[in-house]
Structure formats: C-alpha cells, structure tokens
Design a protein around this motif. Structure first.
Motif, mmCIF file in Angstrom:
data_model
loop_
_atom_site.group_PDB
_atom_site.id
_atom_site.type_symbol
_atom_site.label_atom_id
_atom_site.label_comp_id
_atom_site.label_asym_id
_atom_site.label_seq_id
_atom_site.Cartn_x
_atom_site.Cartn_y
_atom_site.Cartn_z
ATOM 1 N N ALA A 1 0.814 -1.219 0.000
ATOM 2 C CA ALA A 1 0.000 0.000 0.000
ATOM 3 C C ALA A 1 0.851 1.273 0.000
ATOM 4 O O ALA A 1 0.303 2.364 0.062
ATOM 5 N N ALA B 1 -5.710 -5.042 6.735
ATOM 6 C CA ALA B 1 -5.724 -4.233 5.499
ATOM 7 C C ALA B 1 -6.803 -3.155 5.582
ATOM 8 O O ALA B 1 -6.578 -2.004 5.189
ATOM 9 N N SER C 1 -6.332 0.981 5.645
ATOM 10 C CA SER C 1 -7.025 1.912 4.740
ATOM 11 C C SER C 1 -7.470 3.160 5.496
ATOM 12 O O SER C 1 -7.512 4.252 4.934
ATOM 13 N N ASN D 1 -4.402 5.293 5.571
ATOM 14 C CA ASN D 1 -4.151 5.845 4.244
ATOM 15 C C ASN D 1 -5.116 6.980 3.910
ATOM 16 O O ASN D 1 -4.729 7.972 3.299
ATOM 17 N N TRP E 1 -11.270 1.270 -1.304
ATOM 18 C CA TRP E 1 -10.042 0.683 -0.772
ATOM 19 C C TRP E 1 -9.276 0.138 -1.889
ATOM 20 O O TRP E 1 -9.065 -0.613 -2.529
#
Length: 178
Positions: free
Chosen positions: A62, A111, A115, A118, A178
């Motif tokens: 990512a 994950a 996100s 992020n 995502w």
C-alpha cells in the motif's frame, strides 16, 4: 459557556476557537489516548513475528510507512487503526481476534485498518467534529434568540426544525474505494 461568561460575538467566537483547539488536541494525541484507554501494549517483532510480517507486507503493497503495532489484552475480537497521519500511526488488534481468525482473514482486517490510515480518517473526523460543534452552537443560538425561542409561551416551529437539522451529527463517509 464563553458566550454567557464573556458575552456577545466575541464570546461566541472564543467558544468556537476553544472547541476547535480541543478537537485539534484530541486529533494530535488520539493515538496515545485510544491506546491507553484500551490498555494496548506495544508488541515487538520478536514477540509476534507473523503479525509484524503481515503488517509489513501490507504496508509495502500500500506504499505506507510501517505503523506501531499493539495488542489489546481482551478476548473480544476487535482491531483498530489510529494516528494523525501515516507517519504517526498505530494498528492494534485484540488477543481475541488473533485467536479467532485464520491468518488470511486477520490480514484482511488489518488491510481494512490500514485503509483508515491511508485515508487519514482521524483528520476527517476532527474537522467534521469542529464543524458540527460550530453548527450546533449556531443552531442553539438561533433557537434562544428567535422570537418565542426561549419562552414557554410559544416556540417558533421553524427555529425548532432548523435547530434539529443543524445539530444532527453523522459520521463522515469516505468516497474513496479501498
């Protein structure tokens, strides 16, 4: 409170500024506050090598910096990400979710949490809380200073409706996939 203590527009502006400072402080220290509230403990790579490797692989894919990793001593399955930006982030998982999920499902949960880092969701929440607080304050002032707003004799239905609509707070919704 500042409106009543200081008075007038200056008091109202000071109140909004104090609310903004409180929200910014909460955002800046959110990681420490949340981790302490849950009793989360930092976990080293030596103590949880699979968990560290999982987070490291996800961060690499990512393009995110490696967050601090914490384990929450709770049997309840849960996970969360916290931090003001990707460089100051942490991921916490409970002992319960580690024991419950197979590695591939735990990886999916982590994950999802990455996100949030992020997308800078904690920043979005801090801004939304500040704006919602200001709108709520303005709605309350409109209620009390509108004709009939503070009297028992007759409430202004339009002001009541505007107060209700302006003071509703909803969680921000992300538009990024995502």
């Amino acid at each position: 409170m500042s409106y009543w203590l200081i008075g007038g527009t200056a008091g109202a502006l000071i109140g909004v500024a104090l609310a903004a400072l409180t929200n910014i402080g909460s955002w800046y220290y959110c990681d420490r506050i949340a981790l302490a509230a849950y009793g989360a403990q930092p976990v080293s790579q030596a103590k949880a090598p699979q968990l560290h490797q999982m987070v490291q692989n996800l961060c690499y894919r990512a393009w995110l910096p490696m967050p601090a990793i914490y384990i929450v001593p709770s049997r309840s399955p849960n996970a969360f990400a916290i931090g003001r930006d990707p460089e100051h982030a942490a991921v916490a998982v409970t002992e319960g979710i580690i024991d419950l999920l197979p590695p591939d499902e735990l990886e999916a949960v982590i994950a999802h949490e990455l996100s949030h880092i992020n997308n800078r969701d904690t920043l979005t929440q801090a801004v939304a809380a500040t704006i919602a607080g200001a709108i709520s304050f303005l709605a309350q002032m409109a209620f009390w200073f509108a004709p009939g707003g503070g009297d028992d004799d007759g409430l202004n239905p339009l002001v009541l409706l505007l107060t209700f609509l302006a003071s509703r707070r909803e969680a921000p919704r992300s538009t990024r996939a995502w």
